[in-house]
Write an enzyme that holds these catalytic residues in place. Sequence first.
Site, PDB file in Angstrom:
ATOM      1  N   GLY A  95      -4.727   2.610  14.832  1.00  0.00           N
ATOM      2  CA  GLY A  95      -4.205   1.458  15.571  1.00  0.00           C
ATOM      3  C   GLY A  95      -4.801   0.166  15.045  1.00  0.00           C
ATOM      4  N   LYS A 152     -13.460   2.002  18.162  1.00  0.00           N
ATOM      5  CA  LYS A 152     -12.741   0.743  18.325  1.00  0.00           C
ATOM      6  C   LYS A 152     -13.593  -0.367  17.726  1.00  0.00           C
ATOM      7  CE  LYS A 152      -9.989   2.024  22.340  1.00  0.00           C
ATOM      8  NZ  LYS A 152      -9.520   1.631  23.685  1.00  0.00           N
ATOM      9  N   ASP A 210      -3.157  -2.988  32.222  1.00  0.00           N
ATOM     10  CA  ASP A 210      -2.166  -2.554  31.226  1.00  0.00           C
ATOM     11  C   ASP A 210      -1.756  -1.102  31.496  1.00  0.00           C
ATOM     12  OD1 ASP A 210      -0.447  -2.963  29.140  1.00  0.00           O
ATOM     13  OD2 ASP A 210      -1.919  -2.586  27.570  1.00  0.00           O
TER      14      ASP A 210
END
Length: 681
Positions: free
Chosen positions: A43, A66, A164
């Site tokens: 990603g 991340k 989200d």
Amino acid sequence: MICCLNPHCPHPINRDAATSCRGCGKLLIHLLRGRYRPVKLIGRGGFGRTYLAQDSDRLNAPCVIKQFAPQTQGTKSFVKAVDLFNQEAVRLHDLGEHAQIPALLAYFEQDQYLYLVQQFIDGKTLVQEVLENGPLDEADVRSLLHDILPVLGFIHRHNVIHRDITPTNLIRRNTDRRLFLIDFGIAKQFGEALAPGPGTRIGTEGYAPIEQLRGGQAYPCSDLYSLGATCMHLLTGQRPEHLYDPLQGRWIWRDVLAKQERFVSTELGQVIDRLVMDTIGDRFQTAEAVMAALEDLPLLQGSVPGWVRRHASSTLLSTSTSLKKPVAVSATEAHVPPTTPPTSAPSPSPTASSSSPTASPPQSPASSSIAPAPSGPPSSPPASDTAEWQSVRVLTGHQSWVTTVAFNPRTATLVSGSLDDSIRIWNLQTGNEQVTLQGHPRGVNDVKISAKGQVLVSCGDDGSVKVWNLTAGRLIHTLKGHVRDVTSVAIGHKGWTLASGSKDKTIKLWKLDKGTPIRTLLGSPAAVRAVAMTSNETSLFSGGLDNKVRLWDLKTGDMIRVFSGHFNPINDVAVSRDGLFVVSASKDKTIILWSVATGSIIHTLRGHTQEVKSVAIAPDNRTVISGSSDRTVRIWDARTGQLLHTLTGHSNGVSAIAVHRTGRLIASCSADKTIRVWRYG
């Protein structure tokens, strides 16, 4: 492979031995912080990238890295963002205590970049499930709400707003089908620090409420709005922006459902409509308020209110009644009384207490008499045969998805395992639960019974294999050696050898009587989902996430042959008693029959509309039975490939099946928390 950590690298994948990146020329970091090896870019966004990695301190277990790499390093905004990063990381660490939120493994700064390392969840997002299997129905959405609302309540009590909630951020783990809430918005908080002020847009268009999109404000009911929009997407298969008519100023999702000739109850529709009200005060304010509203909904016939897990107590054995030794009967006397077909009998209440297992629906005195099953294996009945398979028992009592089931070949009993962490033994004559075995602290994945009916073997998400004295209900051995979930076990007909397959990509062989290891079979490139042993205990078949079936020599540990033909992971394998053919069930919705001698495909059986979860071969070496997420059990003629019967009755996917040694009884278990016993003739 190794992945370059330069956030601007156009081609980050490199060979293992490379020292500098072929894409950007920068030196490669083989072990981030001396521990985490980045292997794949999964990603990217405005503040960095996300990588799949291996944790060298945990036997290369997968994890997620991340990386946050903004362009404003050195500015006051960056300093603020670093401080916020640390605060949010601590908060994520606290949230990771919840079983349905990925655990935070590490957070640190290296080479002027910020990193988070989180638990990897091996599964599919709900948007992927809808794309593959089609929209959810009302029972599925109710189950989803019951499953995820407690998670939202948990994070809101920790003063965290997710901001989200979308089908992309809800992922169902493959091993136990548990829903996880992912992506807790470090990047979103990070973005606010770097770009504060009016006009900040946080959230995903279509799912985020107006207060969040216009001013960046978010409240617990903002997450609930997003959850309502997610439900509409999952029910219709269409994104929320296509489900709102701005000219009429209203949601039209139920109109879209009607055009699809699909409907939900008025009561559930009202709950979803209230979740997505524009005015904040008109919405549900807390997750607990939504759960209370769901409790007031009328029960769906055969539906279950979400998956509930019970943790094992310190006592290994508990009984709903006094522990009794099952009455021994011959193989031909294992029977259940006939009853009416499931279409004319009401389903048992889904609210049945686990402490009071519910028998099948009441029967008239005439129908409650015991009728023995015909002796000997049946020949495969032709499609025109007047005899039919009927559901003659519905066993209830498990508090979560029932994952595995096995007939005792010597007594009129059945054994089941569940994600409620329990193993239950049922009396087939009465439908009552006899014994509950509790020893796995996490979900039970598979159970097998020895040919003499005296030994039970189970495995689970705790990474262990347990051997039980089935007659006494006593734990004999706990076998440890796998480093991840144990997915499947197999026992040969002689009862000397036990095999276990695991997500750690290994198969282990054990001496069943002593509980000692024999050898480990290495060579599977992916997680092993199923193992099946030939009756003479000389060969083993395995299947898993690499889409292939493998044949192993148990004496040498060598891999003999690889069977290729499936296009998706294999969920189950079974071998015929004569050892001439093996059957595999796959996520690609097919069952393949293979010749053991040549490795060639005999038949590819098509008919299931969703993934095939389980497969078995009847004692006649001719009849194949399969169970699928499409809620059906199907019966096939192995010689012709013809579909003979389709059995319906489960209200959720069929997770596993078993065939009695007479060939006249089938047991199927399901995510609807029930076990059904089917009888032929």
